[in-house]
Design a protein around this motif. Sequence first.
Motif, mmCIF file in Angstrom:
data_model
loop_
_atom_site.group_PDB
_atom_site.id
_atom_site.type_symbol
_atom_site.label_atom_id
_atom_site.label_comp_id
_atom_site.label_asym_id
_atom_site.label_seq_id
_atom_site.Cartn_x
_atom_site.Cartn_y
_atom_site.Cartn_z
ATOM 1 N N GLU A 181 0.832 -1.198 0.000
ATOM 2 C CA GLU A 181 0.000 0.000 0.000
ATOM 3 C C GLU A 181 0.871 1.254 0.000
ATOM 4 O OE1 GLU A 181 -3.149 2.111 2.984
ATOM 5 O OE2 GLU A 181 -3.252 -0.072 2.790
ATOM 6 N N THR B 100 2.323 1.800 -3.547
ATOM 7 C CA THR B 100 1.390 2.381 -4.508
ATOM 8 C C THR B 100 1.170 3.867 -4.224
ATOM 9 O OG1 THR B 100 -0.543 1.662 -3.220
ATOM 10 C CG2 THR B 100 0.195 0.208 -4.988
ATOM 11 N N LYS B 101 1.134 4.253 -2.957
ATOM 12 C CA LYS B 101 0.992 5.674 -2.608
ATOM 13 C C LYS B 101 2.221 6.465 -3.056
ATOM 14 C CE LYS B 101 -2.992 5.442 -0.637
ATOM 15 N NZ LYS B 101 -4.151 5.910 -1.378
ATOM 16 N N GLU C 62 1.965 6.962 -6.814
ATOM 17 C CA GLU C 62 0.984 8.015 -7.088
ATOM 18 C C GLU C 62 1.595 9.395 -6.842
ATOM 19 O OE1 GLU C 62 -2.595 7.444 -4.829
ATOM 20 O OE2 GLU C 62 -3.042 5.542 -5.807
ATOM 21 N N TYR D 79 2.241 -2.844 -11.670
ATOM 22 C CA TYR D 79 1.254 -1.824 -11.301
ATOM 23 C C TYR D 79 0.423 -1.379 -12.492
ATOM 24 C CZ TYR D 79 4.096 -1.604 -7.137
ATOM 25 O OH TYR D 79 4.773 -1.939 -6.002
ATOM 26 N N TYR E 132 -4.780 7.196 -15.059
ATOM 27 C CA TYR E 132 -4.429 8.602 -15.208
ATOM 28 C C TYR E 132 -5.531 9.241 -16.027
ATOM 29 C CZ TYR E 132 -1.601 12.731 -16.344
ATOM 30 O OH TYR E 132 -1.121 14.012 -16.474
ATOM 31 N N ASN F 93 -6.462 13.117 -12.262
ATOM 32 C CA ASN F 93 -6.781 12.128 -11.236
ATOM 33 C C ASN F 93 -5.862 10.940 -11.454
ATOM 34 O OD1 ASN F 93 -9.002 13.556 -10.118
ATOM 35 N ND2 ASN F 93 -10.246 12.909 -11.862
ATOM 36 N N VAL F 94 -5.168 10.528 -10.408
ATOM 37 C CA VAL F 94 -4.209 9.432 -10.512
ATOM 38 C C VAL F 94 -4.516 8.386 -9.450
ATOM 39 C CG1 VAL F 94 -1.776 8.794 -10.338
ATOM 40 C CG2 VAL F 94 -2.409 10.956 -11.398
ATOM 41 N N ALA F 95 -4.523 7.139 -9.877
ATOM 42 C CA ALA F 95 -4.662 6.022 -8.937
ATOM 43 C C ALA F 95 -3.758 4.901 -9.423
ATOM 44 C CB ALA F 95 -6.108 5.551 -8.870
ATOM 45 N N VAL F 96 -3.089 4.252 -8.488
ATOM 46 C CA VAL F 96 -2.190 3.159 -8.811
ATOM 47 C C VAL F 96 -2.682 1.915 -8.085
ATOM 48 C CG1 VAL F 96 0.177 2.307 -8.675
ATOM 49 C CG2 VAL F 96 -0.248 4.718 -9.127
ATOM 50 N N PHE F 97 -2.734 0.809 -8.825
ATOM 51 C CA PHE F 97 -3.195 -0.460 -8.268
ATOM 52 C C PHE F 97 -2.183 -1.548 -8.575
ATOM 53 C CE2 PHE F 97 -6.854 2.042 -9.582
ATOM 54 C CZ PHE F 97 -7.567 2.126 -8.397
#
Length: 92
Positions: free
Chosen positions: A28, A31-32, A35, A72, A76, A86-90
Motif C-alpha cells: 500500500e 502504490t501511494k 501516485e 502496477y 491517469y 486524477n491518478v490512482a495506482v493499483f
Amino acid sequence: NLIIMVLLLSILVFGIFSLNNISSSKEEEMTKNIEAAILSAAIQCYALEGSYPPDIVYLVQNYGLIVDERIYFVFYDIQGSNMMPNVAVFKR
C-alpha cells in the motif's frame, strides 16, 4: 507437553499473520509513493510547460518517470490541460 505445542503453534500462526500484515502495508505504501511521484512529475510539467501532461507516456518520455507496468496498473485521467489529473495506482 500438549500445552507447549499449542503455545508454539499459536506463536507461529501469530508470526505468519504479522508478516502478512507487514507485506500488505508495504504494498500500500509503495502504490501511494508511485501516485505521489506521478503527481509530482505532472506538477513539474505544468510548472515548466503551462499544461498538465496528456498521459503517463508523456511523463515517462519527457520527465524520467518509471513505473513497472507488469506490477502496477496506473489510472491517469485528465479533464483538461489546466486541471490536475486524477491518478490512482493499483497492484496487478
